[in-house]
Write an enzyme that holds these catalytic residues in place. Structure first.
Site, PDB file in Angstrom:
ATOM      1  CB  CYS A 162      -0.952  -0.007   1.189  1.00 13.51           C
ATOM      2  SG  CYS A 162      -1.916  -1.522   1.289  1.00 13.51           S
ATOM      3  CG  HIS A 302      -2.048   4.416   5.182  1.00 14.42           C
ATOM      4  ND1 HIS A 302      -2.000   4.233   3.814  1.00 14.42           N
ATOM      5  CD2 HIS A 302      -2.173   3.178   5.730  1.00 14.42           C
ATOM      6  CE1 HIS A 302      -2.092   2.939   3.546  1.00 14.42           C
ATOM      7  NE2 HIS A 302      -2.203   2.278   4.680  1.00 14.42           N
ATOM      8  CD  GLU A 313      -1.797   7.673   9.166  1.00 14.42           C
ATOM      9  OE1 GLU A 313      -1.382   8.474   8.298  1.00 14.42           O
ATOM     10  OE2 GLU A 313      -2.828   6.981   9.030  1.00 14.42           O
ATOM     11  CE  LYS A 334      -5.615   4.207   2.134  1.00 12.14           C
ATOM     12  NZ  LYS A 334      -4.825   5.410   2.477  1.00 12.14           N
ATOM     13  CG  HIS A 339      -6.508   0.609   1.197  1.00 11.23           C
ATOM     14  ND1 HIS A 339      -5.562   1.231   0.424  1.00 11.23           N
ATOM     15  CD2 HIS A 339      -5.829   0.002   2.211  1.00 11.23           C
ATOM     16  CE1 HIS A 339      -4.366   1.016   0.936  1.00 11.23           C
ATOM     17  NE2 HIS A 339      -4.491   0.283   2.013  1.00 11.23           N
ATOM     18  CG  PHE A 399       0.079  -6.209   4.180  1.00 12.61           C
ATOM     19  CD1 PHE A 399      -0.483  -5.408   5.144  1.00 12.61           C
ATOM     20  CD2 PHE A 399      -0.651  -7.305   3.735  1.00 12.61           C
ATOM     21  CE1 PHE A 399      -1.744  -5.682   5.665  1.00 12.61           C
ATOM     22  CE2 PHE A 399      -1.911  -7.597   4.241  1.00 12.61           C
ATOM     23  CZ  PHE A 399      -2.456  -6.783   5.205  1.00 12.61           C
TER      24      PHE A 399
END
Length: 412
Positions: A162, A302, A313, A334, A339, A399
């Site tokens: 991502c 994010h 975050e 998002k 996403h 990830f």
């Protein structure tokens, strides 16, 4: 000598619209792009999550059939976004050897790969398309953009989950600084609303399960958030040295002033709960920009709407900004777009650039009750950013422990 890098073109296609302008209008209006999926494979494979943020304009509505059939959907979105950005930049007259491509995807040609596997099993090897590998490979986006725009300086691919397309933009900044090109097409695309990815993310309990109310399923920062929403699409930036852009009289949206990349080395799917790696990426972007944390006017977070990711975050940003993080206007877009995995950073970069242009932070929809563990300055209405010089950052974390951040300044 450090060069000034400018954004002269933008393009985007997502659940909010088939162009950057449509995306921005619908984002500011608080539109949700998440809808119930109308595919027979939901019932066939008993996929527990029945919704996603599919692109509102399908590639087959835009691309000629002969072109689309040779490209995986992820590359189709790449071409659509990049063409828009290129035309928006005025189709720069550039020697092919001075034009580069920095592109990204998180998964690549999953539809091509698994369709080909089904063909092999059901019909045998003679029926597998000869172009299967060129269509499924993760660098297909970069390669096809290089072919389409005759970019011969380089055609590079980032695959960092991502964080991918944010990292591609950070790379483009460095490639322009290093003199490897005068113009770079940067961004990313993804088309992974597929039974295998939906089933896998659902099995990992990463997706929201709000089948009864999909439009409000993505709830970044809300206390009742329960997972992210899959999205798809792509976004592109045309980046140039300021000297090149001004010589040809190009309009300038904003300045790309820095990028930062780091790795958590903590867990293959989970972020470091202390946020050290993400904080280092923010600090690196600001250092490259020659800026202090006190100068940041806006953050596109994010913020995926997962129970663990959002507070992580926040902790990362608090490391950098201290208590001031609670006063900086933050957008978690998002909530509207879903996403886009490897394409999400590029889309959010477009939104960050437009936020600087219009001096307004887009709203974060679906905020019910704020989570005290995520006290970002989120608003359900657009937030004015004020006058003067503005500095904004856009965050992406993926990830594998990938962290990427890019920083933009408002145009003169």
């Amino acid at each position: 000598m450090t060069k000034r890098i400018v954004v002269t073109g933008i393009g985007a296609t997502s659940a909010l619209g088939g162009t950057a302008a449509e995306n921005w209008t619908n984002l500011l209006a608080g539109v949700s792009g998440t809808r119930t999926l109308e595919h027979d494979w939901i019932e066939k494979y008993q996929i527990p999550v029945h919704f996603a943020a599919e692109a509102s304009v399908r590639p087959e509505e835009v691309l000629p059939r002969h072109e689309a059939k040779r490209l995986d959907p992820s590359t189709q979105f790449a071409l659509i976004a990049a063409r828009e950005a290129w035309e928006d930049a005025g189709a720069p007259d550039i020697a092919p050897e001075r034009l580069g491509v920095d592109w990204a995807t998180g998964i690549g040609g999953v539809w091509t790969l698994l369709d080909a596997w089904d063909t092999l099993r059901e019909k045998g090897p003679r029926r597998v398309m000869p172009l299967t590998v060129p269509m499924l490979m993760p660098n297909a986006g970069a390669g096809n953009l290089s072919l389409h725009f005759h970019a011969k300086a380089f055609a590079r691919t980032v695959v960092s989950a991502c964080a991918s397309s944010t990292e591609s933009i950070a790379n483009a900044y460095e490639h322009l600084q290093d003199g490897l090109a005068d113009v770079v097409i940067a961004g990313g695309a993804e088309s992974a609303i597929h039974p295998i990815t939906m089933a896998s993310f659902a099995s990992a309990q990463a997706l929201s399960r709000r089948n009864d109310d999909p439009a409000t399923a993505s709830r970044p920062g809300a206390i009742d958030r329960d997972g992210f929403v899959m999205g798809e699409g792509g976004a592109a930036l045309v980046l140039e040295t300021e000297e090149h852009a001004r010589t040809r009289g190009a309009k300038i949206y904003a300045y790309l002033v820095g990028g930062g990349v780091s790795a958590d080395s903590y867990h293959i799917t989970g972020n470091d709960p202390e946020g050290a790696g993400a904080a280092r990426a923010v600090e690196a972007a600001l250092a490259q920009a020659g800026a202090s944390p006190d100068e940041v006017s806006h953050i596109n977070a994010h913020a995926t709407s997962t129970p663990v990711g959002d507070p992580n975050e926040y902790e990362a940003l608090k490391r950098v900004f201290g208590e001031r993080i609670d006063q900086i206007p933050v957008s978690a877009t998002k909530a509207s777009t879903g996403h886009l995995l490897g394409g999400t950073g590029a889309l959010e970069a477009v939104y960050t650039i437009l936020a600087l242009r219009d001096r307004v932070a887009p709203p974060t929809i679906n905020m019910t009750e704020p989570d005290p563990a995520v006290p970002f300055k989120l608003s359900v209405q657009p937030q004015p950013l004020g006058d003067g010089d503005l500095l904004a950052i856009s965050n992406s974390f993926g990830f594998g422990g990938h962290n990427a951040v890019v920083a933009f300044r408002s145009a003169d």
